[in-house]
Design a protein around this motif. Sequence first.
Motif, PDB file in Angstrom:
ATOM      1  N   ILE A   1     -23.668   2.109  43.845  1.00 59.28           N
ATOM      2  CA  ILE A   1     -24.879   2.866  44.168  1.00 59.28           C
ATOM      3  C   ILE A   1     -24.398   4.281  44.475  1.00 59.28           C
ATOM      4  O   ILE A   1     -23.708   4.519  45.470  1.00 59.28           O
ATOM      5  N   GLU A   2     -24.749   5.178  43.580  1.00 59.24           N
ATOM      6  CA  GLU A   2     -24.279   6.549  43.720  1.00 59.24           C
ATOM      7  C   GLU A   2     -25.394   7.402  44.334  1.00 59.24           C
ATOM      8  O   GLU A   2     -26.536   7.363  43.863  1.00 59.24           O
ATOM      9  N   ILE A   3     -25.051   8.127  45.402  1.00 57.58           N
ATOM     10  CA  ILE A   3     -26.055   8.987  46.030  1.00 57.58           C
ATOM     11  C   ILE A   3     -25.541  10.417  45.982  1.00 57.58           C
ATOM     12  O   ILE A   3     -24.546  10.758  46.637  1.00 57.58           O
ATOM     13  N   ASN A   4     -26.190  11.212  45.176  1.00 56.04           N
ATOM     14  CA  ASN A   4     -25.742  12.591  44.982  1.00 56.04           C
ATOM     15  C   ASN A   4     -26.871  13.365  44.302  1.00 56.04           C
ATOM     16  O   ASN A   4     -27.378  12.920  43.270  1.00 56.04           O
TER      17      ASN A   4
ATOM     18  N   VAL B   1     -21.079   5.398  46.506  1.00 53.99           N
ATOM     19  CA  VAL B   1     -20.315   6.604  46.199  1.00 53.99           C
ATOM     20  C   VAL B   1     -21.211   7.774  46.592  1.00 53.99           C
ATOM     21  O   VAL B   1     -22.236   8.029  45.952  1.00 53.99           O
ATOM     22  N   ILE B   2     -20.852   8.439  47.686  1.00 51.71           N
ATOM     23  CA  ILE B   2     -21.789   9.378  48.299  1.00 51.71           C
ATOM     24  C   ILE B   2     -21.217  10.799  48.380  1.00 51.71           C
ATOM     25  O   ILE B   2     -20.146  11.019  48.951  1.00 51.71           O
ATOM     26  N   GLY B   3     -21.946  11.741  47.806  1.00 53.72           N
ATOM     27  CA  GLY B   3     -21.592  13.163  47.963  1.00 53.72           C
ATOM     28  C   GLY B   3     -20.254  13.549  47.369  1.00 53.72           C
ATOM     29  O   GLY B   3     -19.599  14.449  47.873  1.00 53.72           O
TER      30      GLY B   3
ATOM     31  N   SER C   1     -27.826   5.451  40.004  1.00 55.89           N
ATOM     32  CA  SER C   1     -27.668   6.839  40.461  1.00 55.89           C
ATOM     33  C   SER C   1     -28.935   7.306  41.144  1.00 55.89           C
ATOM     34  O   SER C   1     -29.998   7.374  40.517  1.00 55.89           O
ATOM     35  N   ILE C   2     -28.825   7.619  42.422  1.00 51.36           N
ATOM     36  CA  ILE C   2     -29.980   8.115  43.171  1.00 51.36           C
ATOM     37  C   ILE C   2     -29.728   9.594  43.456  1.00 51.36           C
ATOM     38  O   ILE C   2     -28.809   9.945  44.197  1.00 51.36           O
ATOM     39  N   ARG C   3     -30.519  10.445  42.838  1.00 51.91           N
ATOM     40  CA  ARG C   3     -30.288  11.891  42.936  1.00 51.91           C
ATOM     41  C   ARG C   3     -31.011  12.478  44.148  1.00 51.91           C
ATOM     42  O   ARG C   3     -31.912  13.301  44.008  1.00 51.91           O
TER      43      ARG C   3
ATOM     44  N   VAL D   1     -27.897  -4.252  48.530  1.00 47.05           N
ATOM     45  CA  VAL D   1     -27.332  -4.055  49.872  1.00 47.05           C
ATOM     46  C   VAL D   1     -27.486  -5.344  50.672  1.00 47.05           C
ATOM     47  O   VAL D   1     -26.561  -5.803  51.346  1.00 47.05           O
ATOM     48  N   ARG D   2     -28.656  -5.953  50.555  1.00 44.74           N
ATOM     49  CA  ARG D   2     -28.937  -7.169  51.323  1.00 44.74           C
ATOM     50  C   ARG D   2     -27.992  -8.303  50.918  1.00 44.74           C
ATOM     51  O   ARG D   2     -27.463  -9.031  51.756  1.00 44.74           O
ATOM     52  N   LYS D   3     -27.738  -8.423  49.621  1.00 40.20           N
ATOM     53  CA  LYS D   3     -26.942  -9.550  49.110  1.00 40.20           C
ATOM     54  C   LYS D   3     -25.434  -9.320  49.200  1.00 40.20           C
ATOM     55  O   LYS D   3     -24.663 -10.272  49.118  1.00 40.20           O
ATOM     56  N   SER D   4     -25.015  -8.085  49.331  1.00 38.94           N
ATOM     57  CA  SER D   4     -23.588  -7.780  49.223  1.00 38.94           C
ATOM     58  C   SER D   4     -22.768  -8.454  50.321  1.00 38.94           C
ATOM     59  O   SER D   4     -23.117  -8.437  51.490  1.00 38.94           O
ATOM     60  N   ILE D   5     -21.633  -9.029  49.915  1.00 36.11           N
ATOM     61  CA  ILE D   5     -20.729  -9.690  50.868  1.00 36.11           C
ATOM     62  C   ILE D   5     -19.529  -8.795  51.173  1.00 36.11           C
ATOM     63  O   ILE D   5     -19.010  -8.778  52.275  1.00 36.11           O
TER      64      ILE D   5
END
Length: 245
Positions: free
Chosen positions: A209-212, A184-186, A226-228, A9-13
């Motif tokens: 980064i998938e959050i689900n 990619v969230i929910g 994938s962060i569950r 997240v910090r590095k993303s442009i």
Amino acid sequence: MINRAIELVRKSIEPLVFTGAGMSRESGMRTFRGEDGLWNEYSPEQLSSISGLRSNPEVVWDWYRMRLMASEGVVPHAGYEALTYLQKEKGNLPVITQNVDGLHRLAGQTDVLEIHGSMRTASCLDGCGFSTELTSEVLKNIPPFCPDCGAILRPDIVLFGEPLPQEVILRSYRLAEKCDLMFVIGTSVQVWPAAGIPFTALDKGAVIIEINPVQTELPHNENVISIRRKAGEILPLLFGTGEKI
Ligand SMILES: [Zn+2]
């Protein structure tokens, strides 16, 4: 895993966000299938199609009015606030959403691409050009009519059998091609052509980064984190807004 995500997240442009129903559900947004009411004997396809709207405008609009009223007390959760914060921080964070409830805008986000439209506005079914916010004043008469030409109004969501708004979809795909990081969230990433957006980003070399809380259709490889967990818990942690919220 969380640390790698924070670093990305910090590095993303060129970050990009893609959200689905799970994001709304965490705020308590309900989905309606066959609950009590005039609409009970109608199928979702009838309630969400142009032909249904033309043949039973009163029933269909009664259903939309109920959905709008039910959304009145719903406020964006901490995950939305974290995204709003990151949007300001990065100065560039388009949000593509499959949701029609307007919660991203309500949270103060700009550059929101609503690929299935918005249930907060309506326009003339006969296409004379009239459009309006769906205020309680407009919804006093069911069905609401176009003040300019007398046709009935339609909600500005993509109805059953209609194509997705071309300009919004094209821009979404263009953004997916050039982003370096996509949240990619929910979303289960099952409904096409929307599901093609994250797969396009992956093909072009972006990290996801998938959050689900539940398993989705995304592959398991080094480019998919994938962060569950729930978005309302994890986004404030990832963006460093956790203490403030
Ligand atoms: Zn009209």
